[in-house]
Design a protein around this motif. Structure first.
Motif, PDB file in Angstrom:
ATOM      1  N   GLN A 297     -22.860  11.298 -31.351  1.00 58.56           N
ATOM      2  CA  GLN A 297     -21.625  12.111 -31.151  1.00 58.56           C
ATOM      3  C   GLN A 297     -20.390  12.141 -30.624  1.00 58.56           C
ATOM      4  O   GLN A 297     -18.943  11.884 -31.029  1.00 58.56           O
ATOM      5  N   PHE A 298     -20.535  11.507 -29.201  1.00 59.68           N
ATOM      6  CA  PHE A 298     -19.261  10.780 -28.524  1.00 59.68           C
ATOM      7  C   PHE A 298     -19.036   9.966 -29.118  1.00 59.68           C
ATOM      8  O   PHE A 298     -17.467   9.871 -28.621  1.00 59.68           O
ATOM      9  N   GLU A 299     -19.693   8.546 -29.594  1.00 57.66           N
ATOM     10  CA  GLU A 299     -19.247   7.815 -30.642  1.00 57.66           C
ATOM     11  C   GLU A 299     -18.478   8.191 -31.649  1.00 57.66           C
ATOM     12  O   GLU A 299     -17.032   7.203 -31.724  1.00 57.66           O
ATOM     13  N   ALA A 300     -18.624   9.073 -32.108  1.00 62.87           N
ATOM     14  CA  ALA A 300     -17.555   9.869 -33.159  1.00 62.87           C
ATOM     15  C   ALA A 300     -16.378   9.640 -32.585  1.00 62.87           C
ATOM     16  O   ALA A 300     -15.454  10.169 -33.151  1.00 62.87           O
ATOM     17  N   ILE A 301     -16.054  10.848 -31.652  1.00 56.78           N
ATOM     18  CA  ILE A 301     -15.451  11.792 -31.280  1.00 56.78           C
ATOM     19  C   ILE A 301     -14.897  10.367 -30.925  1.00 56.78           C
ATOM     20  O   ILE A 301     -13.404  10.679 -31.055  1.00 56.78           O
ATOM     21  N   LEU A 302     -15.009   9.102 -30.285  1.00 54.12           N
ATOM     22  CA  LEU A 302     -14.575   8.631 -30.084  1.00 54.12           C
ATOM     23  C   LEU A 302     -13.696   8.377 -31.024  1.00 54.12           C
ATOM     24  O   LEU A 302     -12.136   7.638 -30.827  1.00 54.12           O
TER      25      LEU A 302
ATOM     26  N   ARG B 212      -8.254   9.679 -20.322  1.00 55.96           N
ATOM     27  CA  ARG B 212      -9.541   9.424 -19.633  1.00 55.96           C
ATOM     28  C   ARG B 212     -11.215  10.379 -20.255  1.00 55.96           C
ATOM     29  O   ARG B 212     -10.529  11.032 -20.644  1.00 55.96           O
ATOM     30  N   VAL B 213     -11.949   9.383 -21.036  1.00 57.85           N
ATOM     31  CA  VAL B 213     -13.111   9.989 -21.153  1.00 57.85           C
ATOM     32  C   VAL B 213     -13.872   9.475 -20.851  1.00 57.85           C
ATOM     33  O   VAL B 213     -14.412   8.639 -20.470  1.00 57.85           O
ATOM     34  N   SER B 214     -15.242  10.472 -20.285  1.00 58.27           N
ATOM     35  CA  SER B 214     -16.507   9.672 -19.534  1.00 58.27           C
ATOM     36  C   SER B 214     -17.710  11.225 -20.701  1.00 58.27           C
ATOM     37  O   SER B 214     -17.758  11.603 -21.306  1.00 58.27           O
ATOM     38  N   TYR B 215     -18.393  10.108 -20.436  1.00 55.34           N
ATOM     39  CA  TYR B 215     -19.865  10.783 -21.349  1.00 55.34           C
ATOM     40  C   TYR B 215     -20.997  10.213 -20.014  1.00 55.34           C
ATOM     41  O   TYR B 215     -20.920   9.960 -19.239  1.00 55.34           O
ATOM     42  N   TYR B 216     -21.632  12.121 -20.070  1.00 55.23           N
ATOM     43  CA  TYR B 216     -23.015  11.663 -18.800  1.00 55.23           C
ATOM     44  C   TYR B 216     -24.052  12.249 -18.592  1.00 55.23           C
ATOM     45  O   TYR B 216     -23.911  13.833 -18.603  1.00 55.23           O
TER      46      TYR B 216
ATOM     47  N   ILE C 150     -11.232  19.023 -20.462  1.00 55.46           N
ATOM     48  CA  ILE C 150     -12.569  19.884 -20.658  1.00 55.46           C
ATOM     49  C   ILE C 150     -13.869  19.755 -20.796  1.00 55.46           C
ATOM     50  O   ILE C 150     -14.198  18.370 -20.604  1.00 55.46           O
ATOM     51  N   THR C 151     -15.317  19.983 -21.375  1.00 57.38           N
ATOM     52  CA  THR C 151     -16.493  19.615 -21.090  1.00 57.38           C
ATOM     53  C   THR C 151     -17.065  20.280 -22.361  1.00 57.38           C
ATOM     54  O   THR C 151     -16.919  21.139 -22.336  1.00 57.38           O
TER      55      THR C 151
END
Length: 50
Positions: free
Chosen positions: A27-32, A42-46, A18-19
């Motif tokens: 927000q990304f840190e909260a999701i993690l 695998r989780v990534s942020y770009y 999913i994207t």
């Protein structure tokens, strides 16, 4: 209409992805934090995309 669903409840088949656009680093840190520490994904942020 905004749909809110905890990330930890999303189930994907192996090989799926999913994207999520327009995500801040905070927000990304909260999701993690919501995801289990032992995960088989695998989780990534770009550039604002999760």
């Amino acid at each position: 209409m905004l749909v809110v669903k905890p990330v930890s409840t999303i189930q994907l088949e192996p090989g799926s992805f999913i994207t999520i656009p327009d995500v801040t680093w905070k927000q990304f840190e909260a999701i993690l934090e919501e995801l289990p520490s032992k995960r088989s994904l695998r989780v990534s942020y770009y550039k604002g995309t999760f």
